[in-house]
Design a protein around this motif. Structure first.
Motif, PDB file in Angstrom:
ATOM      1  N   GLU A   1     -50.745 -46.328  32.762  1.00 40.66           N
ATOM      2  CA  GLU A   1     -51.533 -47.562  32.842  1.00 40.66           C
ATOM      3  C   GLU A   1     -52.641 -47.518  33.907  1.00 40.66           C
TER       4      GLU A   1
ATOM      5  N   LEU B   1     -55.523 -45.799  32.553  1.00 32.19           N
ATOM      6  CA  LEU B   1     -56.284 -46.569  31.562  1.00 32.19           C
ATOM      7  C   LEU B   1     -57.326 -47.413  32.278  1.00 32.19           C
ATOM      8  N   ASP B   2     -56.885 -48.027  33.358  1.00 28.67           N
ATOM      9  CA  ASP B   2     -57.783 -48.840  34.179  1.00 28.67           C
ATOM     10  C   ASP B   2     -58.906 -47.983  34.752  1.00 28.67           C
TER      11      ASP B   2
ATOM     12  N   TYR C   1     -60.036 -45.165  33.677  1.00 27.40           N
ATOM     13  CA  TYR C   1     -60.908 -44.742  32.575  1.00 27.40           C
ATOM     14  C   TYR C   1     -61.987 -45.788  32.327  1.00 27.40           C
ATOM     15  N   THR C   2     -61.548 -47.053  32.222  1.00 30.07           N
ATOM     16  CA  THR C   2     -62.478 -48.139  31.946  1.00 30.07           C
ATOM     17  C   THR C   2     -63.499 -48.288  33.064  1.00 30.07           C
TER      18      THR C   2
ATOM     19  N   ILE D   1     -68.805 -37.858  32.067  1.00 33.92           N
ATOM     20  CA  ILE D   1     -68.713 -37.673  30.620  1.00 33.92           C
ATOM     21  C   ILE D   1     -67.444 -36.903  30.298  1.00 33.92           C
TER      22      ILE D   1
ATOM     23  N   LEU E   1     -64.571 -37.829  29.345  1.00 27.50           N
ATOM     24  CA  LEU E   1     -63.333 -38.367  29.915  1.00 27.50           C
ATOM     25  C   LEU E   1     -62.184 -38.116  28.950  1.00 27.50           C
ATOM     26  N   LYS E   2     -61.092 -37.643  29.494  1.00 25.06           N
ATOM     27  CA  LYS E   2     -59.951 -37.331  28.636  1.00 25.06           C
ATOM     28  C   LYS E   2     -58.655 -37.715  29.324  1.00 25.06           C
ATOM     29  N   LEU E   3     -57.855 -38.500  28.632  1.00 22.00           N
ATOM     30  CA  LEU E   3     -56.539 -38.879  29.135  1.00 22.00           C
ATOM     31  C   LEU E   3     -55.520 -38.042  28.379  1.00 22.00           C
TER      32      LEU E   3
ATOM     33  N   GLU F   1     -64.145 -59.770  34.957  1.00 18.99           N
ATOM     34  CA  GLU F   1     -63.265 -58.921  34.158  1.00 18.99           C
ATOM     35  C   GLU F   1     -63.589 -59.071  32.679  1.00 18.99           C
ATOM     36  N   GLU F   2     -63.821 -60.280  32.277  1.00 19.66           N
ATOM     37  CA  GLU F   2     -63.877 -60.554  30.840  1.00 19.66           C
ATOM     38  C   GLU F   2     -65.029 -59.877  30.115  1.00 19.66           C
TER      39      GLU F   2
ATOM     40  N   SER G   1     -64.423 -56.151  29.730  1.00 23.87           N
ATOM     41  CA  SER G   1     -63.491 -55.688  28.705  1.00 23.87           C
ATOM     42  C   SER G   1     -64.118 -55.798  27.315  1.00 23.87           C
TER      43      SER G   1
ATOM     44  N   CYS H   1     -66.215 -52.760  26.970  1.00 19.36           N
ATOM     45  CA  CYS H   1     -65.455 -51.551  26.694  1.00 19.36           C
ATOM     46  C   CYS H   1     -65.119 -51.438  25.244  1.00 19.36           C
ATOM     47  N   LYS H   2     -64.868 -52.585  24.678  1.00 19.77           N
ATOM     48  CA  LYS H   2     -64.496 -52.581  23.279  1.00 19.77           C
ATOM     49  C   LYS H   2     -65.606 -51.916  22.478  1.00 19.77           C
TER      50      LYS H   2
ATOM     51  N   ASP I   1     -65.552 -48.286  23.235  1.00 19.06           N
ATOM     52  CA  ASP I   1     -64.433 -47.634  22.555  1.00 19.06           C
ATOM     53  C   ASP I   1     -64.782 -47.325  21.105  1.00 19.06           C
TER      54      ASP I   1
ATOM     55  N   PHE J   1     -74.401 -31.231  25.884  1.00 18.60           N
ATOM     56  CA  PHE J   1     -73.391 -32.237  25.581  1.00 18.60           C
ATOM     57  C   PHE J   1     -74.036 -33.411  24.854  1.00 18.60           C
TER      58      PHE J   1
ATOM     59  N   TYR K   1     -54.737 -38.967  24.581  1.00 19.40           N
ATOM     60  CA  TYR K   1     -54.705 -40.390  24.249  1.00 19.40           C
ATOM     61  C   TYR K   1     -56.110 -40.962  24.221  1.00 19.40           C
TER      62      TYR K   1
ATOM     63  N   VAL L   1     -58.271 -44.291  24.804  1.00 19.75           N
ATOM     64  CA  VAL L   1     -58.107 -45.565  25.508  1.00 19.75           C
ATOM     65  C   VAL L   1     -58.719 -46.660  24.652  1.00 19.75           C
ATOM     66  N   ARG L   2     -57.910 -47.614  24.282  1.00 22.72           N
ATOM     67  CA  ARG L   2     -58.360 -48.691  23.396  1.00 22.72           C
ATOM     68  C   ARG L   2     -57.991 -50.048  23.972  1.00 22.72           C
ATOM     69  N   THR L   3     -58.825 -51.025  23.702  1.00 21.09           N
ATOM     70  CA  THR L   3     -58.429 -52.397  23.984  1.00 21.09           C
ATOM     71  C   THR L   3     -57.905 -52.971  22.676  1.00 21.09           C
TER      72      THR L   3
ATOM     73  N   LYS M   1     -54.854 -53.083  27.260  1.00 17.17           N
ATOM     74  CA  LYS M   1     -55.360 -51.707  27.150  1.00 17.17           C
ATOM     75  C   LYS M   1     -54.201 -50.811  26.776  1.00 17.17           C
TER      76      LYS M   1
END
Lengths: 451, 306
Positions: free
Chosen positions: A365, A368-369, A371-372, A381, A383-385, A437-438, A441, A444-445, A448, B19, B238, B240-242, B285
């Protein structure tokens, strides 16, 4: 020196002069005796059953009692012979299948034949050991995860690395091993000083430490905002006072000196030997009047010694700060118990563009934060989890299968590559992200969806 | 630029990674007067690349932009021209650590294949170590040599074109580690042993099938290798998605405000993890596993000569 390992105690004296990888047997006196390859003697009775349909667990298959076995042990009989006795006195042994016999012998050997192999320290050995013995101290960083970090971080000779870890110095040691004494490492530490318990296990030669620097995490903000230099730039104390009087008001100066002493006393706590020494001198300082003359003299020496050390430390600190402010580090490795986001957002400032960074976290978790927030900040660039699973296998003729699955416990990695930050955009978006915050997010959507 | 050393600016003759975003990238050989076509337009090497800093954003002719990255073994692995099946960074990382490689190590490898592992090995053993790599396919050996030269690491590697199972590595008693990625590794274990230093070293064999592992382990035991250990490593990536999940209407919505009611009963639901935006949904998230992942690459068998 007496050493205890796996309920055995022994002296290491006899092991000196042997090559790494030599196997020793522990004798009753705690001495070590080199053990050579033994011919398997137990395979002479090639009698074996085919299945276990007639084997009943009545608890009476072993004819030797607990006391008998203890008596054998007390007599100092070789473990090998005890195992042989156990086999001979087992009524069911002959009925067992060949594989089961093998397994039985292996189990007993493990218990009665104490052998120790002495090996050379390496990241492989130490990281496996720490994960098995003290996973809490290294934030449950599994050895395959550490391996990923070293590769993803492109750790190699000649790099200028920034390492922030609270893994007992294991990660630092791993990085040092891969850099082989070439290049430089700046270790960021929280609290009073860097922890290097695991690092010392590697037995690195002294030159490896010449380009190992440390820098307190609590000074990062001031370094980034540019207020750091006025505090500690001058190395001489007289200069220090002068410079401060010139640049700052009197009140400022007071504050700064307070801060400094605070910081220095905390630094001391990390060095256990120094700590007691210093506390002594401090106590004496308070009760100065009561002290005797010779003690006072001693005290003065101590104070001078202490001051000398302080200057040295400060000089090193300034050197390290200078290295950081070049902002051209070749990579960043983070593996700590702290929340990774603020660490990353600050420490990435010191890294040159087109360089890899890797963050470890025991939990997914926070990454994830992170990353955002990194996406919002920009300048990164790819970025990989990720996470790795490790599966060990038993490979024996007709008995090959996976041993155990290790999952989850190995932790997670967030990695990426730095790039040149877009001018103009970064600061505002960074602040924006902190404030609201809002909307972030929502943004990010959209991002994403893009990836 | 060199694969074994960082450089700041892009120079003529460098290999750079373009890239494009979304993990899409490709390598380019930087040359004066050359142009490279991308979906965002043309990149002119002389003006757009040479002299620029690695990590810069380069605007292409159609107004789109790309980033130019310094090559690393990991980026190369993702972009190299395949001549064979290759090893990826996940396996490479555990191989490097388990073989205890570091600057100064002498390593033997066979086969060279596409050079994916070779670049990673060279990176790790530089500047004082050396890689002896054996490839029985003549064209592949030649191509690998050419690449090493282009990448500025030729002084750290020797490519030999012979059959490792028959003729060995061409060196003896000098290696700290041996890596085998060949169809019948058990036939090369003896050669591996003689290539390793007299005082010992580590060996690793990569095989996709368990039967190969079986025979390799037997051969290793026969030649007196100890600490034989077989493992497999899997990478899980993974996204990362909302994600927003709707709250079911259980009929209570009319009486109290459902969204605030949910929020107050769920304090952990605040902050970065998630906030309820619209009425009746919860956002959070999540790290979502990819729909498809690599399930198996090969078994890695490690052992020690002592």
């Amino acid at each position: 020196r007496k050493i205890i390992f796996e309920k055995q105690w022994f002296y290491l004296d006899n092991a000196i002069g042997h090559t790494y990888g030599t196997t020793f047997e522990v004798t009753s006196g705690g001495n070590l005796q080199p053990k050579q390859e033994v011919e398997e003697s137990t395979t002479e009775t090639k009698e074996a059953g085919t299945d276990n349909r007639n084997i009943v667990d009545d608890g009476k298959s072993q004819k030797l009692t607990h006391d008998d076995i203890k008596a054998l042990k007390d007599k100092g009989i070789k473990g090998q012979e005890i195992v042989q006795q156990l086999i001979e006195n087992s009524t069911t042994f002959r009925d067992k299948t060949e594989f089961a016999q093998d397994k039985y012998i292996k189990k007993k050997k493990k218990k009665y034949e104490a052998v120790i192999t002495i090996v050379k320290p390496s990241t492989r050995i130490l990281s496996t050991m720490y994960y098995a013995r003290e996973p809490g101290k290294i934030n449950h960083l599994r050895y395959d995860t550490l391996a990923q970090m070293l590769t993803l971080g492109n750790i190699r000779a000649g790099n200028k690395m920034i390492v922030m870890e609270t893994c007992a110095g294991l990660v630092l040691g791993a990085v040092m091993e891969r850099m082989g004494g070439y290049g430089s490492i700046i270790q960021m530490y929280p609290g009073g000083g860097p922890v290097r318990a695991a690092t010392s296990c590697f037995g690195f030669p002294k030159p490896f430490f010449d380009n190992l620097h440390e820098f307190p995490l609590s000074k990062v903000d001031s370094l980034l905002s540019g207020t750091f230099s006025t505090e500690t730039l001058p190395s001489e104390p007289e200069d220090n006072v002068l410079a401060e009087e010139e640049s700052n008001g009197l009140t400022d100066e007071k504050q700064i000196s307070l801060q400094e002493t605070e910081e220095e006393s905390t630094t001391e706590t990390a060095m256990e030997i120094n700590q007691t020494e210093e506390q002594d001198t401090m106590d004496i300082n308070v009760e100065d009047a009561v002290c005797k003359e010779n003690k006072e003299k001693e005290n003065k020496d101590n104070v001078r010694e202490k001051q000398r050390k302080q200057w040295e430390r400060r000089k090193k600190l300034i050197e390290t700060a200078a290295l950081l402010t070049e902002k051209n580090a070749d990579g960043l490795i983070v593996a700590s118990k702290f929340h990774p986001t603020p660490l990353l957002l600050s420490l990435l400032e010191f890294v040159a563009p087109s360089r890899p960074f890797v963050v470890y976290c025991q939990y997914k978790e926070p990454l994830l934060d992170c990353y955002t927030k990194l996406r919002e900040r920009g300048g990164v660039i790819n970025l990989k989890l990720s996470e790795t699973w490790l599966r060990n296998y038993q490979v024996l003729p007709d008995r090959s299968h996976p041993k155990l699955t290790m999952s989850g416990g190995g932790g997670y990695l967030l990695s990426g590559i730095t790039v040149v930050l877009d001018k103009g955009k970064p600061d505002s978006s960074h602040l924006e992200a902190l404030k609201m915050e809002e909307p972030s997010s929502k943004r990010c959507k959209v991002q994403d969806l893009h990836c | 630029m060199s694969f074994a050393e960082y450089g700041d600016t892009i120079k003529d003759g460098d290999t750079a990674i373009v890239f494009l975003g979304h993990e899409s990238m490709f390598p380019v050989k930087v040359q004066h007067g050359t142009v490279t076509q991308t979906k965002y337009g043309v990149i002119r090497h002389s003006t757009d690349l040479i002299g620029k800093k690695y990590g810069s954003k380069v605007t292409c002719s159609k107004g789109g932009w790309v980033f130019i990255l310094h090559p690393t073994p990991e980026l190369w692995t993702m972009n190299l021209p395949h001549r064979t099946q290759i090893l990826y960074s996940t396996d490479i990382s555990i191989i490097t650590m388990m073989l205890e490689l570091k600057p100064g190590s002498i390593v033997c490898e066979s086969g060279t294949g596409s050079g994916s592992l070779s670049h990673a090995l060279i990176r790790t053993v530089a500047p004082t170590g050396h890689l002896y790599t054996v490839e029985f396919h003549q064209q592949r050996a030649e191509k690998a040599r050419e690449e090493f030269r282009e990448h500025g690491v030729e002084h750290l590697v020797t490519v030999t074109n012979q059959d490792v199972c028959k003729n060995g590595f061409g060196v003896s008693n000098i290696a700290d580690a041996v890596f085998l990625d060949i169809p019948s590794p058990w036939e090369a274990i003896g050669h591996a042993k003689s290539a390793l230093k007299a005082e010992g070293g580590r060996i690793c064999s990569f095989s996709p099938c368990i039967e190969q592992v079986q025979r390799t382990c037997l051969a290793m035991e026969e030649y007196g290798f100890t600490e034989i250990n077989t493992l497999e490593i899997l990478l899980r990536v993974y996204n990362v998605r909302t994600i927003s999940l709707q709250i079911p209407d259980l009929g209570q919505a009319a009486e109290d405000n459902s969204s605030t009611g949910f929020d107050s009963s769920n304090p952990s639901n605040q902050g970065s993890l998630g906030t309820s935006l619209q009425q009746g949904t919860v956002q959070f998230k999540s790290g979502v596993p990819l729909r498809e992942m690599v399930g198996h690459t090969g078994y890695l068998t490690f052992a020690t000569k002592s």
